[in-house]
Design a protein around this motif. Structure first.
Motif, PDB file in Angstrom:
ATOM      1  N   THR A 145       0.728  -1.205   0.039  1.00 14.89           N
ATOM      2  CA  THR A 145       0.067   0.031  -0.089  1.00 14.89           C
ATOM      3  C   THR A 145       1.139   1.192  -0.006  1.00 14.89           C
ATOM      4  N   GLY A 146       1.719   1.332   0.848  1.00 10.48           N
ATOM      5  CA  GLY A 146       2.833   2.552   0.966  1.00 10.48           C
ATOM      6  C   GLY A 146       3.627   2.506  -0.195  1.00 10.48           C
ATOM      7  N   SER A 147       3.987   1.594  -0.830  1.00 14.10           N
ATOM      8  CA  SER A 147       4.764   1.629  -2.073  1.00 14.10           C
ATOM      9  C   SER A 147       4.095   2.129  -3.040  1.00 14.10           C
ATOM     10  N   LEU A 148       2.706   1.603  -3.578  1.00 11.91           N
ATOM     11  CA  LEU A 148       1.898   2.060  -4.521  1.00 11.91           C
ATOM     12  C   LEU A 148       1.559   3.474  -4.458  1.00 11.91           C
ATOM     13  N   VAL A 149       1.150   3.956  -3.143  1.00 16.85           N
ATOM     14  CA  VAL A 149       0.890   5.438  -2.976  1.00 16.85           C
ATOM     15  C   VAL A 149       2.066   6.412  -3.197  1.00 16.85           C
ATOM     16  N   THR A 150       3.167   5.903  -2.696  1.00 13.78           N
ATOM     17  CA  THR A 150       4.343   6.795  -3.076  1.00 13.78           C
ATOM     18  C   THR A 150       4.602   6.838  -4.395  1.00 13.78           C
ATOM     19  N   ARG A 151       4.695   5.748  -5.008  1.00 12.61           N
ATOM     20  CA  ARG A 151       5.058   6.015  -6.535  1.00 12.61           C
ATOM     21  C   ARG A 151       3.883   6.457  -7.351  1.00 12.61           C
ATOM     22  N   ARG A 152       2.652   6.491  -6.914  1.00  8.94           N
ATOM     23  CA  ARG A 152       1.622   7.308  -7.642  1.00  8.94           C
ATOM     24  C   ARG A 152       1.877   8.941  -7.367  1.00  8.94           C
ATOM     25  N   GLU A 153       2.069   9.416  -5.992  1.00 10.97           N
ATOM     26  CA  GLU A 153       2.040  10.689  -5.782  1.00 10.97           C
ATOM     27  C   GLU A 153       3.501  11.144  -6.443  1.00 10.97           C
ATOM     28  N   GLU A 154       4.582  10.375  -6.786  1.00 11.77           N
ATOM     29  CA  GLU A 154       5.801  10.865  -7.377  1.00 11.77           C
ATOM     30  C   GLU A 154       5.439  10.589  -8.841  1.00 11.77           C
ATOM     31  N   LEU A 155       4.590  10.473  -9.471  1.00 10.96           N
ATOM     32  CA  LEU A 155       4.234  10.310 -10.802  1.00 10.96           C
ATOM     33  C   LEU A 155       4.780   9.259 -11.580  1.00 10.96           C
ATOM     34  N   VAL A 156       5.325   8.227 -10.782  1.00  9.69           N
ATOM     35  CA  VAL A 156       6.189   7.146 -11.371  1.00  9.69           C
ATOM     36  C   VAL A 156       5.143   6.424 -12.154  1.00  9.69           C
ATOM     37  N   LEU A 157       4.011   6.046 -11.361  1.00  9.87           N
ATOM     38  CA  LEU A 157       3.113   5.016 -12.181  1.00  9.87           C
ATOM     39  C   LEU A 157       2.589   5.639 -13.378  1.00  9.87           C
ATOM     40  N   LYS A 158       2.294   6.984 -13.354  1.00  8.86           N
ATOM     41  CA  LYS A 158       1.746   7.561 -14.506  1.00  8.86           C
ATOM     42  C   LYS A 158       2.910   7.545 -15.954  1.00  8.86           C
ATOM     43  N   ARG A 159       4.084   7.777 -15.426  1.00 10.35           N
ATOM     44  CA  ARG A 159       5.230   7.570 -16.331  1.00 10.35           C
ATOM     45  C   ARG A 159       5.595   6.065 -16.807  1.00 10.35           C
ATOM     46  N   LEU A 160       5.491   5.146 -15.912  1.00  3.44           N
ATOM     47  CA  LEU A 160       5.507   3.796 -16.233  1.00  3.44           C
ATOM     48  C   LEU A 160       4.244   3.318 -17.190  1.00  3.44           C
ATOM     49  N   ARG A 161       3.091   3.856 -17.419  1.00  2.00           N
ATOM     50  CA  ARG A 161       2.193   3.696 -17.992  1.00  2.00           C
ATOM     51  C   ARG A 161       2.414   4.354 -19.560  1.00  2.00           C
ATOM     52  N   CYS A 162       3.245   5.157 -19.565  1.00  5.43           N
ATOM     53  CA  CYS A 162       3.543   5.613 -20.987  1.00  5.43           C
ATOM     54  C   CYS A 162       4.416   4.506 -21.558  1.00  5.43           C
ATOM     55  N   GLY A 163       5.033   3.681 -21.149  1.00  4.96           N
ATOM     56  CA  GLY A 163       6.210   2.705 -21.687  1.00  4.96           C
ATOM     57  C   GLY A 163       5.289   1.664 -22.231  1.00  4.96           C
ATOM     58  N   GLU A 164       6.069   0.509 -22.230  1.00  6.53           N
ATOM     59  CA  GLU A 164       5.432  -0.753 -22.726  1.00  6.53           C
ATOM     60  C   GLU A 164       4.815  -1.580 -21.778  1.00  6.53           C
ATOM     61  N   LEU A 165       4.873  -1.287 -20.439  1.00  9.63           N
ATOM     62  CA  LEU A 165       4.460  -2.117 -19.353  1.00  9.63           C
ATOM     63  C   LEU A 165       2.982  -1.991 -19.412  1.00  9.63           C
ATOM     64  N   SER A 166       2.331  -3.206 -19.015  1.00 11.93           N
ATOM     65  CA  SER A 166       0.924  -3.050 -18.977  1.00 11.93           C
ATOM     66  C   SER A 166       0.569  -2.853 -17.638  1.00 11.93           C
ATOM     67  N   ASP A 167      -0.818  -2.420 -17.444  1.00 17.56           N
ATOM     68  CA  ASP A 167      -1.284  -2.195 -15.920  1.00 17.56           C
ATOM     69  C   ASP A 167      -0.975  -3.040 -15.089  1.00 17.56           C
ATOM     70  N   ARG A 168      -1.143  -4.406 -15.525  1.00 18.66           N
ATOM     71  CA  ARG A 168      -1.081  -5.469 -14.597  1.00 18.66           C
ATOM     72  C   ARG A 168       0.393  -5.933 -14.236  1.00 18.66           C
ATOM     73  N   GLU A 169       1.345  -5.419 -15.246  1.00 22.00           N
ATOM     74  CA  GLU A 169       2.802  -5.654 -15.117  1.00 22.00           C
ATOM     75  C   GLU A 169       3.165  -4.595 -14.054  1.00 22.00           C
ATOM     76  N   ILE A 170       2.867  -3.242 -14.047  1.00 24.88           N
ATOM     77  CA  ILE A 170       3.038  -2.499 -13.301  1.00 24.88           C
ATOM     78  C   ILE A 170       2.831  -2.606 -11.750  1.00 24.88           C
ATOM     79  N   LEU A 171       1.670  -3.153 -11.773  1.00 22.37           N
ATOM     80  CA  LEU A 171       0.862  -3.666 -10.255  1.00 22.37           C
ATOM     81  C   LEU A 171       1.701  -4.661  -9.679  1.00 22.37           C
TER      82      LEU A 171
END
Length: 275
Positions: free
Chosen positions: A99-125
């Motif tokens: 929970t803490g890891s996902l929230v931190t990555r989201r607030e740092e815009l990491v999740l948003k940037r990862l979605r712009c690459g080749e990784l799928s949503d399932r792979e990111i999670l």
């Protein structure tokens, strides 16, 4: 996670369809896993919660467990403490950590940037949760080996039930963690938003007080909690008293909770910071 880490993940080579695509997915997932593992190693608070909190909780409850009427229900201090400690691993090393890891990555815009690459949503999670899951599994294996010797609980008499319980517990913990991010605005808030699930599970899922020693009416209600079937399967696996009907019932309850958590993730998971 730094911008360089994100770019390294995004630039992992991928190929076409079939085996090449699967290889590319594994490489991208491995790159994300390495980055998350490095970040976990740098986070001293997360490491403390992941590695030491379950053991501290186990030692703290040992005296209370020894005073419970266990023998009348075919239990011992070891067969209560060991499954309970596995439950603590699921809560602190997996659920709270993810929970803490996902929230931190989201607030740092990491999740948003990862979605712009080749990784799928399932792979990111999956890649974000994988370090905590593997560390949790390693802890559980050590607990099964060393804890069984120290607490004189022996080896599980029905190891397949223990394995089934642990796998279901990991699934529920990760899914609940991802779902919890929907109501968590920041990494600091994660320490508060995870408390209800942690406290309810500790108090009512048989981690501290086995449901076997509670009145039937109370136990029948508490066994519907998300981690209650997990604790029941693990404890039955240790004492070797699993009943097919009861096992199937617990399997259904666990899968229903996992399904509800996955639905919540699909419905409310956010990839961008909450405002």
């Amino acid at each position: 996670m730094s911008v360089a880490d994100v770019k390294a993940v995004e630039q992992e080579p991928g190929t076409g369809a079939g085996a090449g695509a699967r290889t590319g997915a594994r490489e991208r997932l491995a790159a994300l896993f390495r980055a998350e593992l490095i970040l976990l190693g740098r986070n001293k608070t997360a490491l403390f919660m992941t590695l030491l909190m379950p053991l501290i909780m186990a030692f703290a409850m040992r005296q209370a467990v020894s005073e419970m009427p266990l023998q009348a229900n075919g239990l011992s201090v070891g067969t209560v403490l060991l499954p309970g400690t596995i439950g603590f691993v699921l809560l602190f090393a997996v659920y709270s950590s993810v929970t803490g890891s996902l929230v931190t990555r989201r607030e740092e815009l990491v999740l948003k940037r990862l979605r712009c690459g080749e990784l799928s949503d399932r792979e990111i999670l999956a890649g974000s949760a994988l370090p905590a899951v593997l560390l949790g599994l390693a802890q559980i294996v050590l607990l099964a080996v060393l804890g069984g010797l120290v607490l004189d609980a022996g080896a599980p008499r029905a190891p397949h039930l223990v394995v089934l319980g642990v796998l279901l517990g990991m699934l529920i913990a990760v899914a609940m963690a991802a779902a919890s991010t929907g109501i968590t605005k920041s990494a600091e808030a994660a320490q508060l938003t995870t408390m209800p699930f942690v406290f309810v599970s500790m108090a009512g899922s048989g981690m501290i007080v086995p449901l076997d020693i509670l009145p039937d009416k109370v136990a029948n209600i508490l066994e519907l909690l998300p981690l209650s079937p997990v604790m029941g399967l693990v404890r039955d696996g240790w004492i070797g008293q699993g009943d097919l009907t009861e096992t199937l019932k617990r399997l259904v309850i666990a899968l229903v909770w996992a399904g509800l958590a996955v639905f919540a993730v699909r419905r409310w998971f956010r990839w961008e910071p909450r405002h």
